[in-house]
Design a protein around this motif. Structure first.
Motif, PDB file in Angstrom:
ATOM      1  N   GLN A 115       0.832  -1.222   0.000  1.00 23.83           N
ATOM      2  CA  GLN A 115       0.000   0.000   0.000  1.00 23.83           C
ATOM      3  C   GLN A 115       0.860   1.263   0.000  1.00 23.83           C
ATOM      4  OE1 GLN A 115      -2.692   0.516   3.266  1.00 23.83           O
ATOM      5  NE2 GLN A 115      -3.783  -1.377   2.800  1.00 23.83           N
ATOM      6  N   LEU A 116       2.016   1.161   0.653  1.00 23.93           N
ATOM      7  CA  LEU A 116       2.932   2.306   0.730  1.00 23.93           C
ATOM      8  C   LEU A 116       3.843   2.379  -0.505  1.00 23.93           C
ATOM      9  CD1 LEU A 116       3.888   1.906   4.512  1.00 23.93           C
ATOM     10  CD2 LEU A 116       2.450   3.706   3.538  1.00 23.93           C
ATOM     11  N   ASN A 117       3.443   1.615  -1.535  1.00 19.70           N
ATOM     12  CA  ASN A 117       4.166   1.618  -2.822  1.00 19.70           C
ATOM     13  C   ASN A 117       5.565   0.998  -2.765  1.00 19.70           C
ATOM     14  OD1 ASN A 117       2.092   2.765  -4.331  1.00 19.70           O
ATOM     15  ND2 ASN A 117       2.640   4.796  -3.539  1.00 19.70           N
ATOM     16  N   VAL A 118       5.740   0.072  -1.831  1.00 21.54           N
ATOM     17  CA  VAL A 118       6.991  -0.688  -1.782  1.00 21.54           C
ATOM     18  C   VAL A 118       6.757  -1.985  -2.565  1.00 21.54           C
ATOM     19  CG1 VAL A 118       8.597  -1.937  -0.295  1.00 21.54           C
ATOM     20  CG2 VAL A 118       7.656   0.259   0.455  1.00 21.54           C
ATOM     21  N   ALA A 119       7.647  -2.264  -3.517  1.00 26.91           N
ATOM     22  CA  ALA A 119       7.495  -3.489  -4.326  1.00 26.91           C
ATOM     23  C   ALA A 119       8.132  -4.656  -3.572  1.00 26.91           C
ATOM     24  CB  ALA A 119       8.169  -3.296  -5.685  1.00 26.91           C
ATOM     25  N   GLY A 147      16.913  -0.780  -2.141  1.00 26.28           N
ATOM     26  CA  GLY A 147      17.211   0.654  -2.113  1.00 26.28           C
ATOM     27  C   GLY A 147      16.121   1.522  -1.503  1.00 26.28           C
ATOM     28  N   TYR A 148      15.119   0.911  -0.855  1.00 24.55           N
ATOM     29  CA  TYR A 148      14.095   1.733  -0.199  1.00 24.55           C
ATOM     30  C   TYR A 148      14.649   2.414   1.051  1.00 24.55           C
ATOM     31  CZ  TYR A 148      10.592  -0.271  -3.268  1.00 24.55           C
ATOM     32  OH  TYR A 148       9.866  -0.625  -4.367  1.00 24.55           O
ATOM     33  N   TYR A 159       9.688   1.867   8.588  1.00 19.94           N
ATOM     34  CA  TYR A 159       8.553   0.993   8.269  1.00 19.94           C
ATOM     35  C   TYR A 159       8.151  -0.002   9.364  1.00 19.94           C
ATOM     36  CZ  TYR A 159       9.325   2.388   3.367  1.00 19.94           C
ATOM     37  OH  TYR A 159       9.452   3.089   2.211  1.00 19.94           O
ATOM     38  N   LEU A 160       9.138  -0.656   9.996  1.00 20.50           N
ATOM     39  CA  LEU A 160       8.850  -1.923  10.679  1.00 20.50           C
ATOM     40  C   LEU A 160       8.798  -1.874  12.199  1.00 20.50           C
ATOM     41  CD1 LEU A 160      11.235  -4.110   8.466  1.00 20.50           C
ATOM     42  CD2 LEU A 160       8.734  -3.981   8.301  1.00 20.50           C
ATOM     43  N   ALA A 166       4.217   0.225   9.006  1.00 23.10           N
ATOM     44  CA  ALA A 166       3.967  -1.181   8.626  1.00 23.10           C
ATOM     45  C   ALA A 166       4.217  -2.135   9.802  1.00 23.10           C
ATOM     46  CB  ALA A 166       4.831  -1.579   7.426  1.00 23.10           C
ATOM     47  N   TYR A 167       4.079  -1.597  11.027  1.00 24.89           N
ATOM     48  CA  TYR A 167       4.247  -2.466  12.201  1.00 24.89           C
ATOM     49  C   TYR A 167       2.936  -3.186  12.498  1.00 24.89           C
ATOM     50  CZ  TYR A 167       4.816  -4.161  16.925  1.00 24.89           C
ATOM     51  OH  TYR A 167       4.861  -4.983  18.022  1.00 24.89           O
TER      52      TYR A 167
END
Ligand code: AMP
Ligand code: ZN
Ligand code: FE
Ligand code: FE
Length: 293
Positions: A115-119, A147-148, A159-160, A166-167
């Protein structure tokens, strides 16, 4: 006899380390350690392989596991279980349950990252993990490689980590359940890196440890890569007050925590006597009690 050193806290590819169990034992030998305990998160899948290599290289070995218990934010409570019986059916059931908790959480992290546009896909994460225990450091390693983020640390911060977008939490045992389960699996429970409890003051730390002691805690990790001299002293004091075993280790994870080196806990080495005392206590705990007529 020459001084001898050990490491009682490290992770392999069986959980979120980047060295295989064999490689961790080989590294221990290269570092001149005389004994090792492998303490992967939620699994003992690495133990059998480590035992073989340890025998080959003449390193003493104690099976271990690290379990996360329920504890209020922003703290984390990790319990190490030493001397657990790898053949125990209860242990198999326990690790299956803990791994199911991860399998339930991880897709939620990945969906949020997408959703956060991370592939990133679950398949990539599973490939990165290799084994059954899939953890946030595996996800962090992919974010770094793609490379994010510029480091594993940044992957957590951005993020984590708790509080980051994204936690997601995973099902945990209560401290009581964690201590009981470790004992039922033939092991001795030890409080890991007490600094990570994020207690507000020494009084609160004392109460947390006392409550754990009342529930069957057997030891406290004194030396750890997060523990400065002040924290070493705090843990030494608690060990003396509550007659706890003292342990120590690096919390080595290979390149997932590149600043941590096997056999080193923030500049401290862990003396051999801590392994000997722990091993003796594990053996005593595993012996059936004397039955008096
Ligand atoms: P998990 O078991 O999947 O919840 O992930 C826990 C692992 O992530 C442990 O190895 C932790 O030390 C590591 N970890 C947790 N928070 C951070 C952080 N902020 N930075 C780096 N590693 C972390
Ligand atoms: Zn870890
Ligand atoms: Fe931990
Ligand atoms: Fe650890």
């Amino acid at each position: 006899m020459a001084e001898s050193f050990v490491d009682l806290h490290c992770h392999s590819t069986a959980s979120d380390g980047t060295f295989s169990p064999t490689e961790v034992v080989r590294l221990a030998k290269e570092c001149g350690l005389s004994a090792l305990s492998l303490t992967d998160h939620d699994t003992i899948a690495g133990v059998a392989e480590a035992v073989v290599e340890a025998k080959l290289l003449g390193i003493d070995f104690l099976p271990g596991i690290e379990i996360s218990a329920e504890y209020p934010h922003p703290g984390t409570m990790h319990i190490l279980g030493y001397g657990v019986d790898p053949e125990s059916g209860k242990l198999k059931k326990l690790t299956d349950t803990l791994i199911a908790g991860r399998d339930n959480r991880n897709p939620r992290i990945i969906a949020k990252l997408q959703q956060l546009n991370v592939a990133i896909t679950m398949e990539e994460v599973e490939n990165e993990a290799g084994g059954q225990v899939v953890g946030r450091p595996h996800i962090a390693a992919i974010l770094h490689r793609k490379g994010y983020v510029s480091s594993i640390k940044e992957a957590f911060n951005k993020y984590l980590a708790q509080g980051a977008p994204a936690y997601f939490d995973k099902e945990r045992l209560t401290p009581k359940q964690a201590l009981e389960m470790i004992r039922q699996c033939g092991g001795l429970p030890v409080l890991a890196h007490a600094l990570q409890l994020h207690t507000d003051n020494d009084g609160q730390l004392d109460r947390v440890v006392k409550d754990l002691v009342d529930l069957g805690l057997a030891g406290i990790e004194v030396f750890h890569s997060d523990h400065n001299p002040e924290w070493i002293a705090k843990c030494e004091k608690l060990a003396a007050k509550y007659k706890l075993l003292k342990t120590g280790g690096s919390d080595f994870h290979g390149t997932n925590k590149a600043h941590i080196h096997l056999g080193m806990a923030r500049g401290h080495r862990v003396p051999r006597e801590l392994f000997d005392q722990l091993k003796a206590a594990c053996a005593a705990a595993a012996r059936p009690p004397l039955v008096r007529p």
